[in-house]
Write an enzyme that holds these catalytic residues in place. Structure first.
Site, PDB file in Angstrom:
ATOM      1  N   GLU A 152       0.844  -1.092  -0.031  1.00 46.06           N
ATOM      2  CA  GLU A 152      -0.025  -0.024   0.149  1.00 46.06           C
ATOM      3  C   GLU A 152       1.040   1.441  -0.083  1.00 46.06           C
ATOM      4  O   GLU A 152       0.674   2.152  -0.709  1.00 46.06           O
ATOM      5  CB  GLU A 152      -0.837  -0.063   1.194  1.00 46.06           C
ATOM      6  CG  GLU A 152      -1.724   1.070   1.333  1.00 46.06           C
ATOM      7  CD  GLU A 152      -1.555   1.637   2.759  1.00 46.06           C
ATOM      8  OE1 GLU A 152      -0.969   2.884   2.901  1.00 46.06           O
ATOM      9  OE2 GLU A 152      -1.996   1.077   3.818  1.00 46.06           O
ATOM     10  N   HIS A 153       1.998   1.104   0.914  1.00 45.21           N
ATOM     11  CA  HIS A 153       3.156   2.419   0.831  1.00 45.21           C
ATOM     12  C   HIS A 153       3.634   2.583  -0.538  1.00 45.21           C
ATOM     13  O   HIS A 153       3.805   3.482  -1.103  1.00 45.21           O
ATOM     14  CB  HIS A 153       3.908   2.167   1.802  1.00 45.21           C
ATOM     15  CG  HIS A 153       3.426   2.563   3.324  1.00 45.21           C
ATOM     16  ND1 HIS A 153       3.968   3.673   3.969  1.00 45.21           N
ATOM     17  CD2 HIS A 153       2.494   2.126   4.105  1.00 45.21           C
ATOM     18  CE1 HIS A 153       3.493   3.572   5.069  1.00 45.21           C
ATOM     19  NE2 HIS A 153       2.367   2.810   5.223  1.00 45.21           N
ATOM     20  N   GLU A 227      10.102   1.615   2.109  1.00 45.99           N
ATOM     21  CA  GLU A 227       8.828   1.399   2.811  1.00 45.99           C
ATOM     22  C   GLU A 227       8.754   0.208   3.727  1.00 45.99           C
ATOM     23  O   GLU A 227       7.972   0.247   4.882  1.00 45.99           O
ATOM     24  CB  GLU A 227       7.789   1.288   1.798  1.00 45.99           C
ATOM     25  CG  GLU A 227       8.018   2.723   0.741  1.00 45.99           C
ATOM     26  CD  GLU A 227       7.582   3.804   1.398  1.00 45.99           C
ATOM     27  OE1 GLU A 227       6.803   3.850   2.456  1.00 45.99           O
ATOM     28  OE2 GLU A 227       8.080   5.140   1.430  1.00 45.99           O
ATOM     29  N   ARG A 692     -33.952  11.615  22.240  1.00 48.15           N
ATOM     30  CA  ARG A 692     -35.284  11.582  21.639  1.00 48.15           C
ATOM     31  C   ARG A 692     -35.406  12.924  20.959  1.00 48.15           C
ATOM     32  O   ARG A 692     -36.221  12.962  20.013  1.00 48.15           O
ATOM     33  CB  ARG A 692     -36.156  11.142  22.653  1.00 48.15           C
ATOM     34  CG  ARG A 692     -36.540   9.759  22.977  1.00 48.15           C
ATOM     35  CD  ARG A 692     -37.074   9.503  24.404  1.00 48.15           C
ATOM     36  NE  ARG A 692     -38.427  10.290  24.587  1.00 48.15           N
ATOM     37  CZ  ARG A 692     -38.631  10.687  25.830  1.00 48.15           C
ATOM     38  NH1 ARG A 692     -38.007  10.134  26.938  1.00 48.15           N
ATOM     39  NH2 ARG A 692     -39.791  11.205  26.012  1.00 48.15           N
TER      40      ARG A 692
HETATM   41 ZN   LIG Z   1       1.185   2.769   7.063  1.00 46.92          ZN
END
Ligand SMILES: [Zn+2]
Length: 1067
Positions: A152-153, A227, A692
């Protein structure tokens, strides 16, 4: 009124997500589960321009978008949609699978399948200008090496068409995005972007598509090292260390007890499937990951056949398919979809018990530091929507507000300090339920377990109060109608919800349609009674469910140093096994990586990232309608905006007359107002009434410096929202809260103190940058000092001393609370802020007038002047952690600097280039950034989950030289300007607009000034950067340092620079 939880069953957002970047956008949205719905956005407006950091990137961040689904509040009328008869999709290679008009979000949604690869596309069309795109892959990991997270990085670090180091950062710098991030879930990875500008939007989409399908990282070992993880050796004589952005991020995550508990729970509940390992990565396992495995994972799962793609908004639906076909056509079908199927966990036949250790402070008080959490796997298969909805409802009834019985009983038991466990969690394949306490004595653990079971049993037998059920129902309906996703794009909230089913090959439309099942549930409750609906759920899914895992967490003061020693041993062994040539090679590789990281992209590479031009940028700031009037002598600000019949109001009281020593009591005072009850109503009844009749009420302090003034601006704000027909009820309730609440409940007050203490301790471990920042503020100005008294280390110390005082001296505390009330709440110094459409604003007037008449005319107090500050020493706040938070700050106005709009551009640029490259990329910290509070003049540097300490300070000190040597062509400058405008013009829903306008009013910021700042931003020149270099040297020369850090690192720092840090132990 804590309903951030809301309909978890249909909201389906993320828990245990790793967010790549932490925009303040994400942050604001991170409504903690049991926190008030109404956002308490405090302090400077600039905070919103800051890319801050999400407080707990690996656990629950994007908790529950608040009702992403209802009729859109921006649209006054629904556009007409005709069925799609064009053959364009077919020609572009897509076949239409199904099409529906979704009444709940006034949208036409079409599901397509890409014929060649099988990629699925959901194309949602409506009139929302905040367009959203997302591509999601199923990425189930087999081990805890963190491949999905590292990927993902890494995929955002350069791609085929965009061959630069980090296109992602270029987009952050130079686009108008309203959302840009990436998330790793336990079983999927999401890449969402959003923008209101169509050209900008398609630029973002193209960069993201190219990144996921054609990333450079699969050929580039150095990106993987940077990373993920790598060995670092700067000199053959030094020790080898592990470095890597994800490695350090996860070390931070694994330093936090709440995160350790969450992960252990998940892994123990799902021992046999992919949820039994950590997709984020376990720092002990991450170094086992090889580059080949990493590449193979990408090849297999980042494939169109395994992709689900989402488009949403008012752009051309055919254009979406055209863009996609360009990418998807390049692939053939693969077997990825069948290989990524998530297998369900089978139910246990008997309960399980697990004991875990977590790192605690050495020499700290350990007795009441245990945690215990009970977890159930609710079902061995996904539930139908109605059952899920009922479970979400049940969750709100049990835990949603301070008055909810399970939450209340646990907290009132005095067995522990704060709740752990998130209630019903339903974003994974199978839903779970978890609940427990932290701050528990070892001998009380069994009592907590019994209490949970007994309470659930008795609730199954007796059912819930009618008022409680009504309050929950109103809360849920209100939030569905309001559809307030905060600064989170609505289209993204919808996507995440739809994905909760779609990712498991179920119907993606179903989660978007809540009206029918909600009506059915309501009808069933009306007909059969709530007990008949909820008791069987409690019995079946919890009480009689053998798949129960009890986790006990024990504090271990040696764990942190043991882990560190273990890591050192591995690395020492490795070094001992290496020849001189090996060591020389590793040193060379370390230098090569650093050189690569520190070499800027070429101008040609930078040009590859598409950007807008200055002509695309509106010259005027976004205007918010405001009318300043007067009701019964009190200033009233009105903002005429379409709010779908909801009235938002803020009642603002002046806090400047409060005695200095009472300030630290203010947060507890606010909580007491909401949670102590009046003469004729206990707090449960009061909370049910609020639930309410309204959409929520909250009370909190607001403090900021005001530019050009010595005295800070400090207020208490009472925020409320209600359907316009309930305006009278809302103001009546606000009145009762501020005037009738009794400060007499000693026992409850004691709970508030221990909850606040637990919260502050958690913040110290997980959000040390915020603590460091507050501490520096307290050394530099009065507003900062006030905030620190109410939310920093000073506040934690105050809470620690207060705990004893409650037992011995309750009367004094109680009368102090009363004194605060008398000082604050009066007509004098009051201000009202209202946001709704014109008609509802007019209708509300008489209720506002009635409310104001009921307030005391003037307050007791005389004006106080606060001039306290903390001493200007450099401090290290020592906590048990493996990563640090390092800050340095100074007040630039004291150097004679006069604020110009270009400062926004420059500080954003410093964050996104200099600090990103040096603190994050080569330093290995999870984040590094700077913030210029334009109100106070304080410029601060901060790092987040940082393996370094003094080295990071050196980077900060190099900022002036960085600016002096900066070379920037026109394109780069334009990008920096556009990115800044993107922040300034950040997308806001109507309530946020009204609130921004209020804070501008309070801080004396006029429209002319905004226009001037905008012009200064748009005309920023390179020479401004150079001039700013001289200004920012003040931080290097006179700045104050505060670090929240590990004892070892502080000790080493003080060895290197004797007496540099004054040491303060905080945990
Ligand atoms: Zn991360």
């Amino acid at each position: 009124m804590e309903r951030a939880v809301l309909l978890r069953s249909i909201s389906g957002t993320t828990s245990r997500v790793c967010t790549r970047l932490f925009s303040s956008k994400v942050c604001n949205f991170t409504a903690k589960r049991h926190r008030s719905v109404l956002n308490t956005r405090r302090r400077s407006l600039l905070l919103q321009h800051l890319r801050l950091i999400s407080t707990s990137p690996s656990s629950v961040h994007l908790n529950r978008p608040f009702c992403p689904l209802a009729p859109r509040a921006i649209a006054t009328s629904a556009p007409q949609f005709s069925p799609d008869v064009s053959d364009a999709p077919e020609k572009l290679g897509f076949e239409k699978v199904s099409e529906e008009f979704i009444e709940e979000c006034k949208s036409k949604a079409v599901l397509y399948k890409h014929k060649k690869t099988g990629a699925e596309v959901m194309s949602v069309s409506n009139d929302d200008e905040n367009k959203v795109f997302g591509v999601v892959f199923r990425t189930p990991p087999k081990d805890s090496t963190g491949i999905p997270h590292i990927l993902e990085h890494s995929v955002l670090c350069g791609s085929r068409k965009y061959p630069l180091k980090e296109p992602f950062v270029e987009l952050l710098k130079g686009s108008l995005n309203t959302f840009l991030n990436a998330f790793t879930y336990p079983d999927r990875t999401c890449y969402p972007v959003a923008s209101t500008n169509a050209k900008d939007f398609y630029n973002l989409v193209d960069v993201y598509l190219d990144a996921v399908f054609f990333p450079k990282c699969v050929e580039d070992f150095q990106t993987f090292q940077q990373e993920g993880w790598h060995y670092e050796l700067n000199d053959p004589s030094e020790d080898i260390t592990y470095k890597g952005v994800v490695f350090n991020e996860m070390k931070g995550v694994y330093s936090q007890p709440d995160n350790i508990l969450g992960r252990s729970s998940q892994q123990a509940v799902f021992p046999d499937n992919t949820y039994g390992v950590d997709s984020g990565g376990d720092p002990l396992v991450i170094p086992k990951l090889t580059f080949d495995e990493f590449k193979e994972f990408h090849r297999k799962f980042y494939h169109p056949s395994n992709a689900r793609i989402w488009f949403y908004g008012d752009d051309d639906p055919i254009e979406r398919l055209r863009i996609l076909s360009e990418y998807l056509d390049m692939f053939d079908a693969s077997s990825a979809a069948s290989e990524s199927i998530i297998k369900p966990q089978k139910l246990f036949t008997k309960p399980v018990r697990i004991i875990e250790k977590y790192p605690a402070a050495e020499g700290g008080e350990l007795k009441k530091k245990h945690m215990v959490c009970l977890n159930w796997l609710i079902s061995d298969k996904p539930l139908d929507l109605e059952t899920e909805l009922a479970l979400g409802f049940l969750d709100h009834l049990l835990l949603g507000t301070p008055a909810s019985p399970l939450r209340k009983i646990l907290l009132e038991s005095s067995l522990g300090e704060a709740i752990v466990g998130g209630g019903v969690e339903d974003e994974l394949l199978q839903p779970q339920f978890s609940i427990g306490l932290k701050g528990v004595s070892e001998e009380d653990i069994q009592k907590v377990e019994d209490l949970v079971m007994d309470t659930l049993k008795s609730l199954a037998e007796t059912g819930f109060d009618t008022e409680a059920v009504e309050a929950s129902m109103n809360t849920i309906e209100f939030s569905l109608r309001e559809n307030n996703t905060g600064s989170f794009p609505r289209g993204l909230a919808l996507m995440l919800r739809s994905m909760g089913k779609w990712i498991y090959d179920m119907d993606p439309f179903e989660p978007l349609k809540y009206q029918k099942p909600l009506m059915a549930l309501k009808a069933r409750i009306a007909e059969e009674g709530s007990k008949a609906v909820f008791a069987p759920l409690i019995e079946k899914f919890i009480l009689n469910n053998p798949h129960r895992v009890t986790i006990e967490m024990q504090p271990d003061p040696e764990k942190a140093s043991r882990d560190e020693a273990d890591e050192k041993e591995i690395l020492d062994k490795l070094k001992a096994s290496m020849t001189e040539a090996d060591l020389a090679e590793l040193t060379r590789a370390t230098q090569e990586l650093r050189l690569k990281q520190e070499t800027p992209d070429t101008p040609e590479a930078l040009k590859s990232v598409p950007s807008l031009s200055l002509e695309d940028i509106p010259k005027k700031p976004i205007e918010i309608p405001i009318e300043i009037g007067d009701i019964n002598g009190v200033k009233v600000l009105r903002h005429d905006l379409f709010t779908n019949d909801v009235l938002y109001s803020e009642v603002v009281f002046d806090m400047s007359s409060l005695k200095q020593e009472l300030l630290p009591l203010v947060p507890l005072f606010c909580q007491s107002l909401m949670e102590m009850g009046t003469k004729d109503m206990d707090f449960v009844q009061l909370n049910q009434l609020i639930g309410r009749k309204t959409g929520g009420i909250s009370v909190y302090p607001f403090t900021s410096s005001v530019r050009g003034k010595v005295d800070p601006c400090s207020h208490i704000i009472v925020r409320g929202k209600a359907m316009s027909g309930r305006t009278e009820d809302m103001f009546n309730l606000i009145n009762r809260i501020i005037q009738d609440v009794q400060f007499t409940d000693q026992k409850r007050f004691k709970q508030f103190v221990s909850q606040s203490k637990a919260r502050m301790e958690n913040r110290l471990r997980g959000g040390g940058h915020g603590i460091a920042s507050a501490r520096m503020g307290a050394k530099l100005n009065v507003a900062g000092w006030i905030s620190e008294q109410m939310g920093g280390v000073s506040y934690l110390e105050f809470l620690q001393s207060l705990e004893e005082k409650i037992d011995n001296n309750w009367d004094e505390i109680s009368s102090s609370l009363e004194e605060i009330r008398k000082c604050l709440f009066s007509k004098e110094g009051c201000l009202i802020n209202l946001t709704a459409d014109g008609e509802n604003l007019t209708k509300s007037e008489k209720y506002v007038a009635g409310f104001l008449d009921s307030l005391p005319k003037s307050s007791l107090a005389t004006s106080e002047s606060w001039n306290a500050r903390l001493p200007l020493t450099s401090e290290a706040i020592v906590i048990p952690t493996q990563v640090n938070y390092v800050g340095k700050a100074a007040n630039l106005y004291e150097t004679g600097y006069e604020f110009k709009g270009s400062a926004y551009v420059i500080s954003k640029h410093i964050s996104n280039t200099w600090l990103w490259d040096r603190v994050r990329v080569s330093g290995g910290a999870y984040g590094g950034f700077c913030n210029f509070d334009t109100h106070s003049g304080i410029f601060s540097f901060l790092s987040y989950r940082d393996p370094n300490l003094l080295k990071t300070l050196d980077v900060y000190d190099g900022t002036g030289d960085f600016l002096r040597e900066l070379e920037m062509d026109n394109d780069a400058l334009t990008k920096a300007i556009i990115g800044t405008i993107g922040d300034v013009d950040s997308y806001q829903l109507p309530d946020a607009k009204g609130y921004s306008s209020l804070t501008r009013y309070l801080l004396g910021i006029k429209e002319e000034e905004r226009q001037k700042r905008r012009e200064e931003i748009l005309s920023t020149r390179l020479s401004d950067f150079k001039e700013f270099a001289e200004v920012i040297d003040a931080v290097k020369d006179k700045g104050v340092v505060v670090a929240v850090a590990s004892p070892d690192d502080v000790e080493n720092a003080n060895k290197e620079r004797p007496d540099f840090f004054e040491i303060k132990k905080a945990l």
